[in-house]
Write an enzyme that holds these catalytic residues in place. Structure first.
Site, PDB file in Angstrom:
ATOM      1  N   GLU A 163      50.852  16.027  69.320  1.00  0.00           N
ATOM      2  CA  GLU A 163      50.282  16.449  70.601  1.00  0.00           C
ATOM      3  C   GLU A 163      49.461  17.711  70.391  1.00  0.00           C
ATOM      4  O   GLU A 163      49.525  18.337  69.325  1.00  0.00           O
ATOM      5  CB  GLU A 163      51.402  16.673  71.632  1.00  0.00           C
ATOM      6  CG  GLU A 163      52.097  15.366  72.008  1.00  0.00           C
ATOM      7  CD  GLU A 163      53.142  15.485  73.094  1.00  0.00           C
ATOM      8  OE1 GLU A 163      53.332  16.596  73.631  1.00  0.00           O
ATOM      9  OE2 GLU A 163      53.783  14.470  73.395  1.00  0.00           O
ATOM     10  N   HIS A 184      47.640  20.572  83.414  1.00  0.00           N
ATOM     11  CA  HIS A 184      47.573  19.487  82.433  1.00  0.00           C
ATOM     12  C   HIS A 184      46.165  18.905  82.468  1.00  0.00           C
ATOM     13  O   HIS A 184      45.629  18.632  83.540  1.00  0.00           O
ATOM     14  CB  HIS A 184      48.608  18.403  82.753  1.00  0.00           C
ATOM     15  CG  HIS A 184      48.837  17.478  81.611  1.00  0.00           C
ATOM     16  ND1 HIS A 184      47.913  16.507  81.251  1.00  0.00           N
ATOM     17  CD2 HIS A 184      49.849  17.379  80.719  1.00  0.00           C
ATOM     18  CE1 HIS A 184      48.368  15.850  80.194  1.00  0.00           C
ATOM     19  NE2 HIS A 184      49.548  16.361  79.843  1.00  0.00           N
ATOM     20  N   ARG A 214      46.429  23.085  75.273  1.00  0.00           N
ATOM     21  CA  ARG A 214      46.177  22.536  76.602  1.00  0.00           C
ATOM     22  C   ARG A 214      45.241  23.385  77.466  1.00  0.00           C
ATOM     23  O   ARG A 214      44.440  22.860  78.221  1.00  0.00           O
ATOM     24  CB  ARG A 214      47.535  22.422  77.286  1.00  0.00           C
ATOM     25  CG  ARG A 214      47.693  21.208  78.089  1.00  0.00           C
ATOM     26  CD  ARG A 214      49.134  21.037  78.458  1.00  0.00           C
ATOM     27  NE  ARG A 214      49.716  19.949  77.723  1.00  0.00           N
ATOM     28  CZ  ARG A 214      50.956  19.527  77.882  1.00  0.00           C
ATOM     29  NH1 ARG A 214      51.750  20.144  78.746  1.00  0.00           N
ATOM     30  NH2 ARG A 214      51.419  18.528  77.199  1.00  0.00           N
ATOM     31  N   HIS A 221      50.776  21.625  86.430  1.00  0.00           N
ATOM     32  CA  HIS A 221      51.766  20.817  85.708  1.00  0.00           C
ATOM     33  C   HIS A 221      53.055  21.575  85.405  1.00  0.00           C
ATOM     34  O   HIS A 221      54.146  21.022  85.507  1.00  0.00           O
ATOM     35  CB  HIS A 221      51.127  20.340  84.406  1.00  0.00           C
ATOM     36  CG  HIS A 221      52.016  19.533  83.521  1.00  0.00           C
ATOM     37  ND1 HIS A 221      52.619  18.368  83.955  1.00  0.00           N
ATOM     38  CD2 HIS A 221      52.406  19.714  82.223  1.00  0.00           C
ATOM     39  CE1 HIS A 221      53.343  17.871  82.961  1.00  0.00           C
ATOM     40  NE2 HIS A 221      53.246  18.670  81.905  1.00  0.00           N
ATOM     41  N   ARG A 276      51.975  27.034  77.361  1.00  0.00           N
ATOM     42  CA  ARG A 276      53.082  26.346  76.684  1.00  0.00           C
ATOM     43  C   ARG A 276      52.561  25.308  75.685  1.00  0.00           C
ATOM     44  O   ARG A 276      51.641  24.544  75.986  1.00  0.00           O
ATOM     45  CB  ARG A 276      53.938  25.648  77.741  1.00  0.00           C
ATOM     46  CG  ARG A 276      55.053  24.795  77.193  1.00  0.00           C
ATOM     47  CD  ARG A 276      55.864  24.217  78.321  1.00  0.00           C
ATOM     48  NE  ARG A 276      55.086  23.333  79.142  1.00  0.00           N
ATOM     49  CZ  ARG A 276      55.043  22.010  78.978  1.00  0.00           C
ATOM     50  NH1 ARG A 276      55.735  21.433  78.016  1.00  0.00           N
ATOM     51  NH2 ARG A 276      54.314  21.267  79.769  1.00  0.00           N
TER      52      ARG A 276
HETATM   53  C1  SIN Z   1      52.510  15.129  78.215  1.00  0.00           C
HETATM   54  O1  SIN Z   1      53.139  14.195  77.749  1.00  0.00           O
HETATM   55  O2  SIN Z   1      51.307  15.258  78.073  1.00  0.00           O
HETATM   56  C2  SIN Z   1      53.248  16.167  79.001  1.00  0.00           C
HETATM   57  C3  SIN Z   1      54.384  16.664  78.231  1.00  0.00           C
HETATM   58  C4  SIN Z   1      54.558  18.119  78.370  1.00  0.00           C
HETATM   59  O3  SIN Z   1      54.230  18.635  79.441  1.00  0.00           O
HETATM   60  O4  SIN Z   1      54.949  18.774  77.401  1.00  0.00           O
END
Ligand code: SIN
Length: 484
Positions: free
Chosen positions: A118, A229, A270, A327, A362
């Site tokens: 991620e 997000h 993010r 988010h 985060r």
């Molecule tokens: C996501 O899966 O993009 C959200 C997970 C998160 O907020 O860490």
């Protein structure tokens, strides 16, 4: 007023998301009598909807030091290293403990954990269960264990509306007309991102636990640091705000502008991706950019694909319109590394808490790991508190304030969204919801741009504010504190 009927426990836990369920189990396994209070059904907790997984350095080429470095880099100079160190060191053992409790994480053909990538992670590090259904799988498994545990009494449908204080200690709470007395209370009540009009969160995520703690004397911090997000569905009226997990970008999904061109590194942290999308939307005068998941294996993300198909988008064939949405609140109730708040006997864990671990942005999937690492620590520390006080001569501390209205949520989105400036923030100081006012006060106090907090009137990052957090103690103006 007559006192409500009372029950005694060693520990009262409020909230049945990942942090609350795990804290209750850890305390009960240690022999404690636990009362678990949950206002909402399981399917309304943010954890239940979590599509991300647990970030833990489990791969052969990974290490807690590398996980720490990624967390610090994403957090833009505000991560409290001592809390982040605890998370990265303890997360791998948490995954093993959850497996031992029956959670089945996704594995490859040889039976090894299959770890996802991620944004902001320099290694494959995210353990999923059922692909993007991780939150659902984990909370279901833990709920079943809680329901069967002889040491845990579950009070479902009970709303915690006041904390009990006796001689400056928190000694219990009132929920559903019942006084629950305990040597300690753990708040695991989730976040507040549903205060913003455009959000990925369930409607109840409006910071109720934060306000309860503040009313009982606990300090809050970092409320200006709200993560947006990047890829929430942008389809008014039809699943608008539905989260399309970042993990799809880890598997190759691309972000495209109106001309069909890529404009950002999809796996950057993010804040960077959300900002790039916001700018592209403003530049194009559109309401969304496109997420191209046509090359991504749909079987990896069954619930995302299902919801998209329900609203008429087939991600195997169609582009998905996405835009940022509120988010995750990095701020919350100030705690130490054992979940202790500034009120003796009162603990907080999960999204309602603020250890400083996430800094100003985060790192993806650190929050589910946080629920377990700090949920366990808080449960064990809370059991060392002295026994609860007798029932007479105590005070009830209830949170006051109006429920958020659509107009207030729209104002928060407009004035405390991806970009803020003093004039708009000042307009929020009269907002009817107390947490919205505290968000505005905190955002005004941080006169710089950093991570998720972007001020158009202070576009530069101020090096003097590195490791400095905006703390709001009850009845006091915001103060700046240094945390390491
Ligand atoms: C996501 O899966 O993009 C959200 C997970 C998160 O907020 O860490």
């Amino acid at each position: 007023m007559a006192s409500p009927p009372s029950h005694d426990a060693d520990l009262a836990v409020v909230g049945a998301g990942a942090a609350g369920l795990y804290a209750a189990l850890c305390a009960a396994d240690a022999g404690a009598r636990v009362a678990l209070v949950s206002a909402t059904p399981l399917a309304e907790s943010s954890s239940y909807w979590a599509q991300g997984g647990l970030a833990a350095a489990l791969a052969g080429d990974d290490s807690p030091d590398r996980h720490l470095a990624d967390t610090m880099r994403a957090g833009r100079g505000l991560v409290r290293q001592s809390a982040a160190r605890r998370l990265v060191d303890e997360a791998p053992a948490i995954v093993a403990d959850l497996q031992a409790r029956g959670v089945r994480f996704d594995a490859d053909r040889r039976g090894h954990l299959s770890l996802g990538l991620e944004g902001g992670h320099s290694a494959r590090r995210v353990a999923h269960a059922g692909g993007s259904a991780t939150g659902r799988r984990v909370t279901r498994a833990l709920s079943a264990l809680v329901a069967e545990h002889a040491g845990i009494a579950v009070h479902e449908g009970a709303h915690a509306d006041a904390l009990i204080r006796f001689e400056d200690r928190c000694t219990g709470l009132r929920a559903g007309g019942l006084a629950l007395r305990a040597r300690a209370v753990i708040l695991a009540t989730g976040g507040a991102a549903a205060l913003w009009a455009r959000t990925t969160n369930p409607a109840g995520a409006v910071g109720g636990g934060m306000l309860l703690a503040h009313a009982a004397g606990a300090a809050l911090a970092d409320l200006e640091l709200v993560q947006f997000h990047p890829t929430a569905l942008a389809l008014p009226g039809r699943g608008d705000g539905f989260l399309v997990t970042e993990a799809v970008r880890g598997e190759g999904a691309r972000l495209l502008d109106a001309a069909g061109e890529r404009f950002v590194d999809e796996l950057a942290p993010r804040d960077e991706v959300a900002r790039a999308i916001g700018q592209r939307i403003a530049h194009e005068g559109s309401s969304a950019v496109s997420l191209d998941m046509r090359e991504v294996e749909p079987a990896l993300f069954p619930n995302v694909v299902e919801v998209l198909r329900e609203v008429g988008i087939d991600p195997v064939r169609d582009l998905v319109p996405v835009a940022p949405a509120a988010h995750y609140v990095m701020g919350g109730i100030v705690t130490d590394r054992e979940g202790r708040t500034s009120v003796p006997g009162l603990y907080a864990v999960g999204e309602c808490a603020c250890t400083g671990l996430h800094g100003a942005n985060r790192l993806a999937s650190n929050s589910l790991s946080e629920c377990f690492v700090f949920g366990r620590r808080a449960a064990l520390a809370a059991l060392d508190e002295p026994p609860s006080a007798p029932s007479s001569s105590c005070e009830w501390r209830a949170a006051a304030g109006a429920a958020p209205t659509p107009a207030m949520r729209a104002a928060l989105w407009r004035h405390a969204g991806l970009e803020r400036e003093a004039r708009g923030l000042r307009a929020l100081l009269d907002a009817p919801h107390p947490l919205a006012r505290l968000v505005a006060l905190s955002a005004l106090a941080r006169e710089e741009s950093r991570g998720a907090h972007q001020r158009s009137d202070f576009p530069a990052t101020d090096p003097a504010l590195e490791h400095r957090h905006v703390v709001v103690a009850p009845g006091a103006p915001p103060a700046i504190a240094e945390w390491r």
